[in-house]
Scaffold this active site. Structure first.
Site, short mmCIF file in Angstrom:
data_model
loop_
_atom_site.label_atom_id
_atom_site.label_comp_id
_atom_site.label_asym_id
_atom_site.label_seq_id
_atom_site.Cartn_x
_atom_site.Cartn_y
_atom_site.Cartn_z
N CYS A 72 51.52 -29.17 -18.05
CA CYS A 72 51.99 -27.99 -17.69
C CYS A 72 51.17 -26.89 -17.04
CB CYS A 72 52.62 -27.23 -19.32
SG CYS A 72 51.04 -27.42 -20.42
N HIS A 365 50.95 -24.68 -24.48
CA HIS A 365 51.50 -24.89 -23.30
C HIS A 365 51.54 -23.76 -22.40
CE1 HIS A 365 55.05 -26.47 -21.00
NE2 HIS A 365 55.64 -25.49 -21.14
N ASN A 386 59.78 -22.18 -16.97
CA ASN A 386 59.21 -23.28 -17.58
C ASN A 386 59.21 -24.67 -16.64
OD1 ASN A 386 58.10 -24.82 -19.58
ND2 ASN A 386 59.64 -24.24 -21.13
#
Length: 441
Positions: A72, A365, A386
């Site tokens: 991520c 994250h 995202n």
């Protein structure tokens, strides 16, 4: 030493009596057993708070998908770059190769790992720092500075030049192999230092062979990075463009009007002293790369700086604890989403500092802020890009309430030009070095 006491039958009976004394207990128990805690405790008013309209919004395209990997941090970093390219060259859905960045991160991180193992070989094997290095050998996770260091050294390439492979989409197999290799190598290097008293030249030869093994596995799993490539694309006006024989660094410097050294990692970690600079060299991945440094400030600074950057049509890399109060499928992050304590009749709510101190909270994250909704100048919700594909949220975009942002966001990457003089002074000060076991790790 305090003597432990066993639970007595009398205490068990008291627990039972307390449960049945609450008239609502059987009703709540039936709902929880049938539907689970989250579904039974969900706030029905979330749609009022999580409306997907934003007064400030950077134009972005399709989301990316990190699949079953912990990349991520690199996806969010590359998102910020590709948005620069998309705006400047009118190519809305342009994508950069995450595989290319991940390949070089594996190589550079292995090099750093071997040098750290040798540097700490005089410490006990279960020293906390040594434990950290061995336990986290080539983990997928990382920070913004890790991605920035790779980009500054190796450049970037379009996604089509080095697309993801099976092993980048699902890193479990190759990570298992690399973990085993690195841990075995760590033991061999430590024994060479402590038992064989190997010279620097002998250690360098050992490390060279170990690095060659890592490179071989990486090429077999991810492919070998290109030396040169041809840039070809058709922009949103359908105009064709071609630029031949570019190196990845040529491409980066020619097409991205950005200097990653100009960016600062702003942190809100209230378990640490505020208005102070910290560093964490144990998480650096490139020798002489961009160091991992945190400028720890009260939350309103982080928020105000993020808004300034969005107003200038630039997205913001953010580090959050995404596992808290989140509905992945609907793409909702709302601090009041699940009222679990209220449902169960227990109080387990902690403030941000206590969550970090107890390790209940962490940066789990990284995502990209692409918009914010301001009412009378104050934010009430944010738009998040995202990297979980377009099947979650609104085609991959999430909505985040202001209270979630405040409670569960710990980091934001901000251009230094938005910092006031007092923050610039702190950023230019000598950082306090944090240990491997710090809560910010």
């Amino acid at each position: 030493m305090t003597k432990h006491s066993a639970l007595s039958s009398k205490e068990i009976q008291q627990f039972h009596d307390d449960f049945v004394s609450r008239e609502t207990s059987p009703v709540i128990a039936r709902a929880v057993m049938k539907n689970g805690i989250k579904a039974s405790s969900e706030d029905p008013n979330i749609s009022k708070r999580d409306h997907r309209v934003f007064s400030i919004e950077v134009k972005t395209g399709k989301v990316t998908n990190q699949r079953q990997s912990g990349r991520c941090w690199s996806f969010a970093a590359l998102n910020t770059l590709r948005h620069h390219f998309a705006l400047k060259y009118k190519l809305n859905d342009f994508e950069l190769s995450q595989n290319y960045l991940f390949f070089w991160d594996r190589i550079e991180r292995a090099n750093m790992y071997f040098q750290n193992v040798i540097a700490t070989a005089d410490k006990p094997f279960h020293d906390r720092t040594v434990d950290f290095y061995v336990a986290t050998a080539l983990d997928d996770g990382g920070q913004w500075s890790n991605a920035a260091s790779i980009i500054e050294k190796y450049g970037v390439v379009p996604e089509y030049v080095m697309p993801d492979t099976f092993n980048t989409k699902n890193t479990s197999d190759v990570s298992e192999v690399l973990h085993d290799m690195m841990k075995k190598d760590a033991l061999e290097l430590r024994r060479a230092v402590n038992e064989k008293h190997a010279s620097d030249d002998e250690l360098a030869k050992m490390q060279h062979q170990m690095m060659s093994d890592v490179y071989r596995v990486a090429v077999m799993a991810f492919g070998e990075p290109p030396m040169k490539f041809d840039l070809e694309y058709r922009d949103d006006d359908k105009k064709y463009h071609r630029d031949a024989d570019l190196t990845p660094l040529d491409f980066y410097h020619k097409y991205f009007d950005i200097n990653l050294h100009d960016y600062v990692l702003i942190t809100n970690a209230p378990d640490h002293e505020m208005n102070k600079l910290y560093s964490m060299p144990v998480e650096d991945n490139v020798v002489d790369g961009i160091p991992l440094q945190f400028l720890n400030v009260p939350f309103h600074y982080l928020q105000d700086l993020a808004i300034k950057q969005l107003k200038d049509n630039e997205t913001v890399w953010v580090g959050n604890d995404v596992l808290q109060q989140m509905d992945r499928k609907r793409g909702i992050m709302d601090a009041q989403l699940f009222k679990e304590g209220e449902l169960l009749g227990v109080d387990f709510k902690m403030n941000k500092a206590d969550r970090l101190e107890s390790r209940q909270g962490m940066v789990s994250h990284a995502m990209t802020l692409t918009g914010v909704n301001l009412v009378d100048g104050e934010p009430n919700r944010w738009k998040i890009e995202n990297s979980w594909g377009d099947k979650n949220g609104d085609k991959g975009y999430f909505v985040m309430t202001e209270d979630w942002f405040k409670d569960y966001t710990y980091e934001a990457v901000i251009n230094k030009k938005y910092l006031d003089d007092s923050l610039k002074k702190i950023w230019n000060s000598q950082p306090e070095e944090l240990p491997a076991w710090d809560s910010l790790c």
